[in-house]
Structures are given as structure tokens and as C-alpha cells.
Design an enzyme around this catalytic site. Structure first.
Site, PDB file in Angstrom:
ATOM      1  N   CYS A 130       0.833  -1.205   0.000  1.00 41.73           N
ATOM      2  CA  CYS A 130       0.000   0.000   0.000  1.00 41.73           C
ATOM      3  C   CYS A 130       0.862   1.247   0.000  1.00 41.73           C
ATOM      4  CB  CYS A 130      -0.929  -0.009   1.211  1.00 41.73           C
ATOM      5  SG  CYS A 130      -1.936   1.483   1.358  1.00 41.73           S
ATOM      6  N   CYS A 133      -0.548   4.073   2.242  1.00 46.30           N
ATOM      7  CA  CYS A 133      -0.344   3.842   3.673  1.00 46.30           C
ATOM      8  C   CYS A 133       1.097   4.122   4.092  1.00 46.30           C
ATOM      9  CB  CYS A 133      -0.677   2.392   4.029  1.00 46.30           C
ATOM     10  SG  CYS A 133      -2.267   1.801   3.440  1.00 46.30           S
ATOM     11  N   ASP A 134       2.051   3.691   3.270  1.00 45.65           N
ATOM     12  CA  ASP A 134       3.445   3.633   3.712  1.00 45.65           C
ATOM     13  C   ASP A 134       4.415   4.511   2.939  1.00 45.65           C
ATOM     14  OD1 ASP A 134       2.633   1.687   5.547  1.00 45.65           O
ATOM     15  OD2 ASP A 134       2.929   0.073   4.096  1.00 45.65           O
TER      16      ASP A 134
END
Length: 304
Positions: A130, A133-134
Site C-alpha cells: 500500500c 499507507c506507507d
């Protein structure tokens, strides 16, 4: 006893709940995480009608707020099983059971893992599925993106906001992504490509990923790349494990339905990314949700 239980609160599940609740049905929506599903992992959505561009988490919240306006109840839970009792269904979660006249399965899917050495041991330490997300954790790092479809290329483009360089590794000699997305990637100075190649192993130290072994599928040659992270986009797997003994899934675990979203069990419907189909997009999920919401109303009316 609810009229309908919707399992999953992605765009498909939320749309189904919206249509059912607007038909004055009592609706319970059960979700194992944050409402929105895969939309929460998407940076910019540019192919949803009405928006030039909208962030995935924002669209998720807008849909969720809209659903609650019409009386849908929301509960957290991980569904373990669904039992068919004829005139009603029992949805069993880890902590409790719920009863309903009908059930709509909108459980979605997850990113498939490669299964290469180092993938599991470096998860959360340089291996991700992701970018949204990261991505911010990888500032000024050289990154690998594995895959050649829409998700892989779109996320590679997103990662250039943070990375010093993004290398797309693809087992073929051309991408599978839509042409407009490909053009953006080819025009991005921070993106390069390793064609006809696959990831063989992820390497690193006790703290984080530092490298990867890449194999050329035509020559068999293996070489090492110095990198600071690996983002993997090699397909999807349905989240349908609890239903695989019920006779509604195919051999790969995707739920089979007719065009009215009906499964082989009367009163059980399925929509969204968990369905056996070719195109998995927010727009298709929303369309299927609308169909299912209308179909459960018709099903219940016919039973009265």
C-alpha cells in the site's frame, strides 16, 4: 431479526446498504476494518463520475456518512460463517451471531503475496502492499514496484512524491496498465523499468530492506539491486474463506452470481470485488450494490 445484513463496507457494501435502507428495510452492515475497503489504500481516484480527482479516504468517508443518514446500523466484526436456515440466515462473527432475512456478501479482496524469500520476514520493514499507507516512510529512497497492471503503475507514480527513484519490475516486456497511466509513468523522470524480470528474493539487515535479487526470465541471469523498499502489486485474492464450503464460490474462491447478484443460496447475494468477474472498479462495485439493494427488497416483498 434484520431485513438484511451486509458483510463488508467497501463501495459495494455501502451502496447496497444505502439502497436497502432507503427502501425502509432494517440494515446491519458488518465491517472488519475502516469503512471504504480498498478505497482507503488509494491516493487519488480519477475515474469516479462527478470528481476530477478525489482522495480514496475522503470518498470512503462521504459514502459512509451518506449511508448512516438512512438508518443503517454499523458493527465491527470478522465473519466466521453464514448458516442458511431457510426463511432466515445466521451470520456468525468472532464474538456474536446476527439474524437476518437476507445477506449481501461484499467482503472484497486483498493483494496477493509473491511468496518469495524475505517477503514475510521484512513485512512492515520495507515490504508493503500500500503506497498510500506507507509511501511517506520511504523519503529519498530507491524503491521497487513489482507488477505491471493499473495498481502497480499508479502506485509507482504516487511513490515518486517521496522516493529518489522508483523501479517497476515486470515479468513481460510491456505494461498491462491503461494507456493513459502508462504514458504518465513513461513521462516521469523518477520512474525506470526492469522488463522481462521477476523478484527472486528480498534481502536486508535486522532493521530493514536493503536489496533485492532480480531474475531475467529470458536469460535466467540473476542480479542484485540496492533498494530501500519493495511494493508488491501482483494480483488479488478474494476474502471468501468462510464461505468456501457453502457451494457459492468457484475453485479460486470467487463468489459466483447471476446478473441480479443472486448466489446459489436463496436470500444470499454477493457484490463487489469478491465476485467472479473481470472488472473490479469502484464504479462496478457501486452498480452491483444498487442492484443487490433493490433485489433484497424484492425478495423480502415476495416472501410476505
Amino acid at each position: 431479526m434484520y431485513d438484511v445484513i451486509v458483510v463488508g463496507a467497501g463501495p459495494a457494501g455501502m451502496t447496497a446498504a444505502l439502497y436497502a435502507s432507503r427502501s425502509n428495510l432494517s440494515v446491519l452492515m458488518i465491517e472488519r476494518g475502516a469503512p471504504g475497503g480498498q478505497m482507503n489504500n488509494t491516493a487519488e481516484i480519477e475515474n469516479y463520475p462527478g470528481f476530477d480527482s478525489i482522495m480514496g479516504p475522503e470518498l470512503s468517508q462521504r459514502m459512509y456518512d451518506n449511508v448512516l443518514k438512512f438508518g443503517t446500523e454499523n458493527a465491527y466484526g470478522i465473519v466466521q460463517d453464514i448458516k442458511d436456515h431457510g426463511d432466515h440466515k445466521e451470520v456468525i462473527t468472532e464474538e456474536k451471531s446476527y439474524l437476518a432475512k437476507t445477506v449481501i456478501l461484499a467482503t472484497g479482496c486483498v493483494h496477493r503475496k509473491l511468496g518469495v524469500a524475505g517477503e514475510e520476514s521484512f513485512a512492515g520493514r520495507g515490504v508493503s502492499y500500500c503506497a498510500v499507507c506507507d509511501g511517506a516512510f520511504f523519503r529519498n529512497k530507491r524503491l521497487l514496484v513489482i507488477g505491471g497492471g493499473d495498481s502497480a503503475v499508479e502506485e509507482a507514480i504516487y511513490l515518486t512524491r517521496f522516493a529518489s527513484e522508483v523501479v517497476i519490475v515486470h515479468r513481460r516486456d510491456e505494461l498491462r496498465a491503461q494507456k493513459i497511466i502508462q504514458d504518465r509513468a513513461f513521462a516521469n523522470e523518477k520512474i525506470s523499468f526492469l522488463w522481462d524480470s521477476v523478484l527472486e528474493e528480498i534481502t536486508g539487515n535486522e532493521m530493514m530492506v536493503t536489496g533485492a535479487k532480480i531474475k531475467n526470465v529470458k536469460t535466467g541471469e540473476v542480479h542484485e539491486e540496492e533498494i530501500g523498499g519493495v511494493f508488491i502489486y501482483v494480483g488479488l485474492e478474494p476474502l471468501t474463506e468462510p464461505f468456501r464450503n457453502s457451494g457459492i464460490t468457484n475453485d479460486e474462491g470467487w463468489i459466483e452470481t447471476d446478473l441480479e447478484m443472486k448466489t446459489s443460496i436463496p436470500g444470499v447475494f454477493a457484490i463487489g470485488d469478491a465476485r467472479a468477474k473481470d472488472l473490479r472498479q469502484i464504479t462496478t462495485a457501486v452498480g452491483e450494490g444498487g442492484i443487490a439493494g433493490q433485489q433484497v427488497y424484492k425478495y423480502i416483498e415476495e416472501k410476505l
